[in-house]
Write a protein that holds these residues in place. Structure first.
Motif, PDB file in Angstrom:
ATOM      1  N   ILE A   2      36.137  24.171  28.375  1.00  0.00           N
ATOM      2  CA  ILE A   2      35.115  24.288  29.420  1.00  0.00           C
ATOM      3  C   ILE A   2      33.944  25.131  28.906  1.00  0.00           C
ATOM      4  CG2 ILE A   2      34.621  25.219  31.726  1.00  0.00           C
ATOM      5  CD1 ILE A   2      36.375  23.026  32.190  1.00  0.00           C
ATOM      6  N   THR A  47      31.865  23.105  26.428  1.00  0.00           N
ATOM      7  CA  THR A  47      31.103  21.987  26.999  1.00  0.00           C
ATOM      8  C   THR A  47      29.998  22.467  27.927  1.00  0.00           C
ATOM      9  OG1 THR A  47      33.299  21.597  27.883  1.00  0.00           O
ATOM     10  CG2 THR A  47      32.089  19.681  27.190  1.00  0.00           C
ATOM     11  N   PHE A  48      30.318  23.393  28.824  1.00  0.00           N
ATOM     12  CA  PHE A  48      29.328  23.780  29.827  1.00  0.00           C
ATOM     13  C   PHE A  48      28.578  25.058  29.463  1.00  0.00           C
ATOM     14  CE2 PHE A  48      32.461  21.314  32.275  1.00  0.00           C
ATOM     15  CZ  PHE A  48      31.621  20.315  32.720  1.00  0.00           C
ATOM     16  N   SER A  76      34.081  31.428  31.098  1.00  0.00           N
ATOM     17  CA  SER A  76      35.220  30.741  30.478  1.00  0.00           C
ATOM     18  C   SER A  76      35.740  31.519  29.286  1.00  0.00           C
ATOM     19  CB  SER A  76      34.811  29.346  30.033  1.00  0.00           C
ATOM     20  OG  SER A  76      34.014  28.750  30.992  1.00  0.00           O
ATOM     21  N   TRP A 127      40.163  26.639  29.095  1.00  0.00           N
ATOM     22  CA  TRP A 127      38.960  27.444  29.336  1.00  0.00           C
ATOM     23  C   TRP A 127      38.035  27.393  28.130  1.00  0.00           C
ATOM     24  CZ3 TRP A 127      37.491  28.036  33.902  1.00  0.00           C
ATOM     25  CH2 TRP A 127      38.389  28.297  34.922  1.00  0.00           C
TER      26      TRP A 127
END
Lengths: 221, 249
Positions: B83, B86-87, B92, B80
């Motif tokens: 994630i 990155t996003f 997360s 998480w």
């Protein structure tokens, strides 16, 4: 590359102007090491046995003490923000700061260790291995420590928190560093441990500035 | 993107994940309770007494699943975290911080039950075995993560800083494990081998697997429950929270 050298030179100059900080960490190292014989007793055989571990643990603590000043002053007066805006990648500048930290906090420990090792009755050969292990290991401490220092920048109770974050990550360096000397004393040869320490150093040089930069960017948001 | 696919990004928003988590957690909690009841029944009444270790071996039905979960949850946390970095999704980080206390709890439980098991079996509460030591260090890593995220007031900054700690930790866990393992072989201290365990009876294995599943379901349920609380706490100024039926009362 020019910026890298400039940062190293600047940080060394700053350290030279504030000598007391560098020397405080060094004397801390010496005092901690001297406490162990006082606490455990002066039997030479015992001291020879615990010397590598004691020296390494003291080196971990001393390196950690000086981590706070790695970014804090630059963060306070805004220099760090200017660095993050410069055209040179921040990771390069961070590497320069880490190198300067090692030169002022790690290298003196490496040079001092054999003198203190004599108090523990280590043989000349063991002292040599100890120096090599510290030479390979202390840069790892500075590199991993930089990540922790960047993460705890401007955080409440940063100093204690830093030790909580960084000390568990120092364990492999401690094991291989102290293990190298012990293996050599036991006649097993220190090559394997030193190679692993070198591998840790290579990994650290590659990844740690990158992670520390990411942490700094969060602190600067 | 094809129409048939579920739009996963929809649930990346706390506003749409909150009701989903609310619908899901009771199911996982019920499943966890049922599996735990079955697993405990097998482990206490069905599984035969071990002829070497006696009744004391039954601790492994708690101990082994707890150790598994403590390691697995750290990986999920790091997932998480990755994630989130990155996003740049808000949820997360909330998931990571919702998982951390459960992971720390399992790590502690595994150490505690390990000590209870070690005393009758090895005659010592603690030995510096590679697995024990790495589990202890894993516990320290959890505590470091929790302490750091608790010390930073801005939740977004806390999430991101925690994400870096989790990722650095997950890279270090195998390094720490192997370093401790080699350290242990060099010292040759305790002469206990946990890898050469006697072959387990099938019922014992089943009991352990069912207990592991129960712990897994419990972790999911409690993480979802906790993430709902975190969402409410962080989004308390948002309109959708004020419009929730439970807020009208």
């Amino acid at each position: 590359m020019n910026a890298f050298i400039a940062i190293v030179r600047r940080d060394l100059l700053l350290a030279a102007r504030r000598k007391s900080e560098v020397f405080t960490a060094l004397f801390f190292f010496m005092i901690v090491v001297s406490l162990f014989p006082l606490g455990i007793g002066p039997e030479t055989a015992m001291l020879r046995r615990i010397a590598p571990g004691v020296l390494w643990v003291a080196a971990l603590l001393a390196a950690m003490l000086s981590l706070n000043r790695l970014f804090a002053a630059d963060h306070q007066d805004g220099t760090l923000e200017q660095m993050s805006l410069s055209p040179t990648p921040l990771a390069v500048l961070v590497s320069g700061k880490v190198l300067a930290h090692w030169l002022t906090a790690g290298l003196p420990l490496v040079l001092l260790a054999p003198v203190i090792g004599l108090q523990f009755d280590l043989s000349a050969r063991a002292l040599g291995v100890l120096m090599i292990s510290l030479l390979l290991g202390t840069p790892v401490l500075s590199l991993v420590g930089a990540i922790g220092a960047a993460l705890t920048l401007g955080v409440r109770g940063g100093g204690v928190l830093l030790s909580l974050l960084v000390l568990p990550l120092y364990i492999p360096a401690l094991i291989f560093g102290a293990g190298a000397v012990e293996a050599d004393v036991a006649g097993l040869g220190a090559g394997g441990h030193l190679s692993l320490l070198g591998a840790l150093l290579a990994l650290g040089v590659f990844f740690a500035p990158w992670a520390a930069t990411a942490a700094l960017r969060i602190a600067l948001e | 993107m094809s129409q048939r696919l579920i739009n996963w990004f929809k649930f990346a928003s706390p506003a749409s994940f909150y009701p989903l988590a609310g619908k899901m957690w009771p199911w996982f909690a019920a499943l966890g309770t049922a599996l735990a009841a079955a697993g405990l029944w097998i482990s206490f009444f069905v599984a035969p007494t071990d002829f070497q270790q006696g009744e004391g071996y039954r601790i492994i039905f708690i101990h082994v699943p707890a150790s598994w979960m403590s390691m697995f949850i750290y990986c999920v946390m790091a997932f998480w975290a990755a994630i989130g970095i990155t996003f740049n999704t808000r949820l997360s980080g909330m998931m990571s911080s919702a998982l951390a206390p459960t992971g720390a709890l399992f790590a502690f439980l595994s150490l505690w039950t390990g000590a209870l098991w070690g005393k009758p079996m090895w005659g010592a509460w603690w030995v510096w075995d590679a697995r024990l030591t790495s589990e202890l260090i894993l516990f320290f890593l959890y505590i470091g993560y929790i302490a750091l995220t608790a010390a930073i007031d801005d939740p977004r900054r806390a999430d991101k800083a925690g994400a870096i700690v989790a990722l650095v930790g997950v890279v270090n866990v195998p390094i720490i494990y192997f370093s401790v393992k080699w350290w242990n072989t060099l010292h040759q201290g305790a002469s206990v081998s946990m890898t050469k365990a006697p072959t387990m009876a099938t019922t014992m294995l089943w009991g352990m697997l069912i207990m592991a599943l129960a712990f897994w379901m419990y972790s999911i349920a409690i993480a979802l429950y906790r993430v709902r609380a975190i969402i409410l706490e962080r989004e308390r100024h948002a309109t959708w929270v004020a419009e929730l039926p439970e807020m009208q009362r």
